[in-house]
Write a protein that holds these residues in place. Structure first.
Motif, PDB file in Angstrom:
ATOM      1  N   TYR A 264       0.819  -1.214   0.000  1.00 23.40           N
ATOM      2  CA  TYR A 264       0.000   0.000   0.000  1.00 23.40           C
ATOM      3  C   TYR A 264       0.851   1.262   0.000  1.00 23.40           C
ATOM      4  O   TYR A 264       0.367   2.319  -0.391  1.00 23.40           O
ATOM      5  N   ALA A 266       3.702   1.414  -1.845  1.00 21.44           N
ATOM      6  CA  ALA A 266       4.001   1.503  -3.280  1.00 21.44           C
ATOM      7  C   ALA A 266       2.788   2.044  -4.023  1.00 21.44           C
ATOM      8  O   ALA A 266       2.919   2.882  -4.927  1.00 21.44           O
ATOM      9  N   ALA A 267       1.595   1.577  -3.617  1.00 22.34           N
ATOM     10  CA  ALA A 267       0.378   2.038  -4.290  1.00 22.34           C
ATOM     11  C   ALA A 267       0.161   3.531  -4.039  1.00 22.34           C
ATOM     12  O   ALA A 267      -0.214   4.271  -4.949  1.00 22.34           O
ATOM     13  N   ARG A 269       2.490   5.680  -3.369  1.00 25.84           N
ATOM     14  CA  ARG A 269       3.525   6.389  -4.135  1.00 25.84           C
ATOM     15  C   ARG A 269       3.074   6.522  -5.586  1.00 25.84           C
ATOM     16  O   ARG A 269       3.263   7.565  -6.209  1.00 25.84           O
ATOM     17  N   ILE A 273       1.553  10.493  -3.917  1.00 26.32           N
ATOM     18  CA  ILE A 273       1.734  10.952  -2.538  1.00 26.32           C
ATOM     19  C   ILE A 273       3.238  11.151  -2.300  1.00 26.32           C
ATOM     20  O   ILE A 273       4.039  10.300  -2.661  1.00 26.32           O
ATOM     21  N   ARG A 274       3.549  12.296  -1.679  1.00 25.65           N
ATOM     22  CA  ARG A 274       4.971  12.631  -1.520  1.00 25.65           C
ATOM     23  C   ARG A 274       5.654  11.723  -0.508  1.00 25.65           C
ATOM     24  O   ARG A 274       5.024  11.262   0.432  1.00 25.65           O
ATOM     25  N   VAL A 277       5.150  12.375   3.193  1.00 28.32           N
ATOM     26  CA  VAL A 277       3.829  11.953   3.687  1.00 28.32           C
ATOM     27  C   VAL A 277       3.770  10.429   3.814  1.00 28.32           C
ATOM     28  O   VAL A 277       3.201   9.888   4.761  1.00 28.32           O
ATOM     29  N   HIS A 282       1.652   7.639   6.330  1.00 27.15           N
ATOM     30  CA  HIS A 282       1.205   6.261   6.141  1.00 27.15           C
ATOM     31  C   HIS A 282       2.047   5.244   6.892  1.00 27.15           C
ATOM     32  O   HIS A 282       1.523   4.444   7.664  1.00 27.15           O
ATOM     33  N   LYS A 285       2.138   5.597  10.891  1.00 28.84           N
ATOM     34  CA  LYS A 285       0.888   5.245  11.574  1.00 28.84           C
ATOM     35  C   LYS A 285       0.739   3.724  11.692  1.00 28.84           C
ATOM     36  O   LYS A 285       0.347   3.203  12.729  1.00 28.84           O
ATOM     37  N   ASN A 286       1.095   3.017  10.626  1.00 26.19           N
ATOM     38  CA  ASN A 286       1.021   1.566  10.689  1.00 26.19           C
ATOM     39  C   ASN A 286       2.103   0.973  11.572  1.00 26.19           C
ATOM     40  O   ASN A 286       1.878  -0.016  12.263  1.00 26.19           O
TER      41      ASN A 286
END
Ligand SMILES: Nc1ncnc2c1ncn2[C@@H]1O[C@H](COP(=O)(O)OP(=O)(O)OP(=O)(O)O)[C@@H](O)[C@H]1O
Ligand SMILES: [Mg+2]
Lengths: 365, 332
Positions: A264, A266-267, A269, A273-274, A277, A282, A285-286
């Motif tokens: 997710y 890679a997805a 990116r 999405i920079r 960020v 992402h 948080k995980n």
């Protein structure tokens, strides 16, 4: 209201609010899980307290002899033991102890003025809180930021520096780091006080409301006291915080690196999405999900670290109290401190689990 | 670049640096993607399809790098953009749908936040409410009820998630969607529905789709043209009907024969001899020569050009090229 009651409210209210929130919003499974955890906590604390009760009595030495020293005549010793109930059969003492525990009374100290343990703790428990709360915040902020930064610079210089930092800091004894801090910032540069919670003279001006000196000074507007309290806090807090940060750097770094390899990311990116960020939004948080579990596990280590830090910095908290009373064989004090520590560890790890279930939408108990 | 070409890949080479040496997973490949078409990209596992797909968005990180070539997308060479400019293209002009919808969505992010984040990354001026409205409209068009936007990925089925992935690729009205084995993890019924959806989107939005798959049946069903890769090289490209009716490259012939129930009606299932080469040490000459039933002496030394055989039908095989015509066949 006594300081200990205030502290209990300060810890209890958020805990109850958190539980209430979970009970209203959470699933039936989660409610069941929490009730089970609470139900399991009580026997655990009971077993621990029982263990401490007997271990203290098996240890050689006794409170009266160590209080009176070599001067105490055998008759006097016997007389005081009788008064304190130490000559009663073990089973009677144990029953009395359990009774005290259930009423959360904790009984009286066996040495000195035989003060109620609750009163003794109401001075020391806030001191420990005042140390461990900022130390944990420091450890978490430093650990999570450092670990994430290192992960985002994987195999570059910053990453290697953070990894060296985490290994070195993790393996340093608290004692040693504390002494170095005292030597450098306290003695060499003379910038910061190296012992106690507050300057003794300013200390007489403080109003004892919560016994969290920083809070008391703040709400009474006693700025001189606040300044002194903060100065005294720096070295012990930084020492404990740094030591604890090592494991958080490592855990965060590994988890962020692993998460950054997830599909997710890679997805995301591929959606433009920079990178910043991806890492701090992402991936972090995980990655926090396993790190939160670690926080729960670290509470016990935090308290053990507090014992050592308090000893080095003559910090009048629960840790130093425990060490003193172990050596003077103050059975009631030791039992009480350990029971409180056990309750604290159980409570915080339960809170951490609850927070975990709120952060990770997939968790279903 | 002709106006009907949306993406023109010229002499693209992508390399992986590994401990054992450099792997060229895409070796000097050229390919045109036409506006509004579904181009199927097929080939055995490990032949470089995904590597090529990612390279079209310059998504490679770590051991992979683009060693050469040009990526002409809609009039400009993406190779000339800086790393800082690439994210503006990704998601906005080219969208990507990955193989596994189960792992391609952030587990702690609501579906809605995936969409609004993507929209607002590219169009920061859009308000939350507007981004939400746009997301709702989009997913409803794709057959997802708007209430489901508040769910987390784990609450959705695989087919639903793959629709979400498509909606993410379309959130900024991308001109090209690269779908890398989008149906591999779906069951056949969900797969059929998903492929229908792709065709609808192609018609409705004039969407161009590069559909990477190793399933020839899927290509036959939805693609307009097909590109066949073998061992990091382009083997054959052409109109899907033409290629399936009259495959030129012996590899394509073998591939089609080994698929059950496709236009070639073979009595028993054919199994191609051998296995694709290790890309660390590809064979000299034509890469297919160790497995080729029509192999000639020259195939072992000379690399075939990727050239037209008839019209727009390209193949890289010496059988149709001057060097090969002079040679006698060794077998066959
Ligand atoms: N991360 C990597 N490191 C090293 N080599 C890699 C890496 N990823 C892919 N390769 C090499 O690149 C070649 C092409 O891989 P790629 O994933 O593009 O194949 P593919 O055609 O998409 O296969 P599949 O059908 O299995 O998805 C593989 O043979 C593999 O050896
Ligand atoms: Mg692939």
């Amino acid at each position: 209201m006594t300081p200990i009651a205030l502290i209990a409210i300060m810890i209890g209210v958020p805990a109850v609010l958190l539980l209430a929130y979970v009970f209203i919003r959470g699933s039936a499974g989660l409610r069941h899980y929490i009730l089970t955890r609470i139900a399991l906590t009580l026997p655990m604390v009971f077993i621990l307290a029982t263990l401490v009760f007997f271990v203290m009595r098996i240890l050689p030495g006794d409170p009266v002899r160590s209080a009176l020293g070599p001067k105490g005549s055998p008759e006097l010793i016997q007389q005081i033991r009788e008064q304190l109930g130490l000559n009663d059969p073990m089973i009677v003492q144990y029953a009395r102890f359990l009774g005290d525990m259930v009423t959360l009374d904790f009984g009286n100290s066996l040495i000195g003025g035989h003060r109620p343990i609750v009163d003794e703790m109401s001075e020391r428990f806030p001191a420990t809180l005042e140390l461990v709360i900022p130390a944990s915040i420091l450890a978490l902020l430093l650990g999570i930021w450092g670990g994430t930064f290192a992960a985002s610079r994987r195999k570059r210089t910053a990453d290697y520096l953070w990894r060296i930092y985490s290994v070195v800091i993790y393996s340093l004894p608290i004692f040693w780091l504390g002494l170095i801090m005292q030597l450098v910032f306290g003695i060499q540069f003379g910038w910061l006080p190296i012992s106690g919670r507050i300057d003794p003279i300013i200390g007489t001006t403080i109003e004892h409301i919560t016994n969290l000196y920083a809070v008391d000074a703040l709400i009474t507007g006693n700025w001189a006291a606040l300044g002194s309290v903060l100065q005294h806090l720096i070295l012990p807090t930084v020492t404990l915080g740094l030591i604890l940060s090592g494991v958080f750097v490592r855990m965060t770094r590994i988890n962020v690196i692993e998460t950054l390899q997830a599909d997710y990311i890679a997805a995301a990116r591929a959606r433009g999405i920079r990178e910043r960020v991806l890492v701090y939004g992402h991936a972090l948080k995980n990655a926090m999900i396993p790190v939160i579990t670690l926080i729960g596990l670290q509470v016990a280590i935090l308290l053990a670290g507090a014992v050592l830090t308090e000893t080095v910095f003559s910090w009048p908290g629960m840790g130093r109290y425990l060490v003193e009373r172990i050596s003077s064989r103050d059975y009631t004090a030791v039992q009480s401190v350990i029971t409180v520590f056990a309750l604290l560890v159980a409570l915080i790890s339960l809170a951490v689990d609850v927070i975990y279930s709120l952060v990770d939408p997939r968790v279903r108990y | 670049m002709p106006a009907d070409i949306l993406y023109s890949v010229r002499n693209l080479t992508v390399e992986y640096k590994t401990r054992a040496g450099v792997v060229r997973a895409v070796d000097n490949v050229s390919l045109d993607i036409r506006r509004g078409e579904i181009l199927g990209l097929v080939g055995e596992s490990g032949c470089g399809k995904s590597t090529l797909g990612k390279a079209l968005m310059r998504l490679h990180t770590g051991p992979a790098s683009i060693a050469g070539g040009e990526l002409w997308f809609d009039g400009r060479d993406l190779m000339k953009l800086s790393e800082r400019e690439m994210p503006d293209v990704r998601g906005a002009e080219i969208g990507m749908v990955f193989q596994d919808p189960m792992t391609s969505l952030n587990p702690v992010q609501r579906i809605l936040d995936h969409l609004t984040e993507t929209i607002q990354t590219h169009e920061p001026e859009i308000s939350d409410a507007a981004a939400r409205a746009r997301s709702e409209e989009l997913v409803e068009r794709l057959g997802i009820r708007r209430e489901r936007l508040n769910e987390y990925p784990h609450q959705m089925s695989g087919g639903m998630r793959q629709r979400v992935m498509i909606s993410l690729a379309l959130a900024l009205r991308a001109k090209l969607v690269i779908a890398d084995e989008p149906t591999t993890s779906l069951d056949v019924i969900v797969e059929a529905k998903f492929l229908d959806l792709l065709k609808e989107l192609q018609k409705e939005f004039g969407l161009t789709i590069l559909l990477i798959t190793h399933n020839i049946g899927v290509v036959a069903e939805v693609a307009d043209r097909v590109a066949v890769m073998y061992a990091a090289k382009m083997a054959e490209v052409g109109d899907v009907n033409e290629v399936f009716a009259d495959p030129k490259h012996p590899y394509t012939q073998g591939l089609l024969k080994s698929v059950p129930n496709i236009r070639l009606e073979e009595a028993e299932l054919y199994k191609m001899e051998g296995a694709p080469p290790n890309l660390l040490h590809p064979p000299a000459g034509c890469r297919f020569n160790p497995r080729c039933p029509f192999v000639m002496e020259v195939c072992r030394t000379q690399e075939p050009a990727f050239a037209p055989v008839v019209g727009d039908h390209y193949a890289s095989c010496l059988l149709y090229q001057e060097a090969g015509m002079k040679q006698e066949r060794l077998h066959g």
